[in-house]
Structures are given as structure tokens and as C-alpha cells.
Design an enzyme around this catalytic site. Sequence first.
Site, PDB file in Angstrom:
ATOM      1  CB  CYS A 101      -0.891  -0.008   1.240  1.00 27.71           C
ATOM      2  SG  CYS A 101      -1.841   1.518   1.458  1.00 27.71           S
ATOM      3  CB  CYS A 124      -0.738 -12.715  -7.076  1.00 27.20           C
ATOM      4  SG  CYS A 124      -1.290 -14.253  -6.359  1.00 27.20           S
TER       5      CYS A 124
END
Length: 147
Positions: A101, A124
Amino acid sequence: MDPVKKPKIVKDDREWRAQLTPEQYQVTRKHGTERAFTGPHQHEKRPGVFTCVCCGKPLFAADAKFDSGTGWPSFYEPVDGEAVSEHSDRSFFMKRTEIRCADCDAHLGHVFPDGPHPTGLRYCMNGNALGFEPDGDAAADKSGESD
């Protein structure tokens, strides 16, 4: 004028442990990986946005999700170029690109060059690293999710 970058979200270990489940903490803060086919959101099909479980940042649009057959939620692109950051990962005797993030550095998963068009990428992601915010009417309709 350049947009003002907001500072990274920084919390100490005690704060992250209090906020997250043990599974979420292990994946996002300790760079763990959940076992394939065990995390949440694998079968989520409602329109909406997948968010960072640590800070709520929008990461992936539901319409960029695809079934990769790998056992983890997979996407062909993030919501925008500022959503995630890439980092070199040489663990387990492999060379991979880790995805975090951009706002809180939570470990999300890895990106691979074997995804579908239009990008050819497969982000993924660990389901335990993601939250989900359904769009409008989809919030009341849970029929799109099945396990």
C-alpha cells in the site's frame, strides 16, 4: 502545481496488533502469505473497490479482478498509479516484485507478468490484506459473493 503528498501512515507494532486480526497482522505487517484458497474475497464478484485493510486506501477496482486459478484474489491493474508501491523481493531464493500500500506500506502481495489484457500483469494479492467496499446497491446484495 504538484499535488501535496500526504505523509505515510505510521503506527507502532502495538497499534497495528490492536487494529488487525492475527491473520491480517501476519500478512500486512510481517510480509506473510496466507495459504491459497483460504483468504477472504477470493469469490467476491460484486461491483466495488478493494481497499487496504490497514488504512482504507482504495487499491483495486472490482472490475479489474479476474480468476487466475491461483487461490488468491488477482487483479490486472490498481485503481491508479499512486495506490500501490513496488519493492524488490529476493526472499525464498526468488526474485519477485512485492506490492505494498502506498500510504501505509502494508504488504499486499506480488505482481507477475502473466496476467490478462490490457496490462498483461497479475497483481496476486492476499485476501487478508484487503477490505471491500461494495458500490451502491451492491452493498445490500451479498449474492455476488460465494465460498
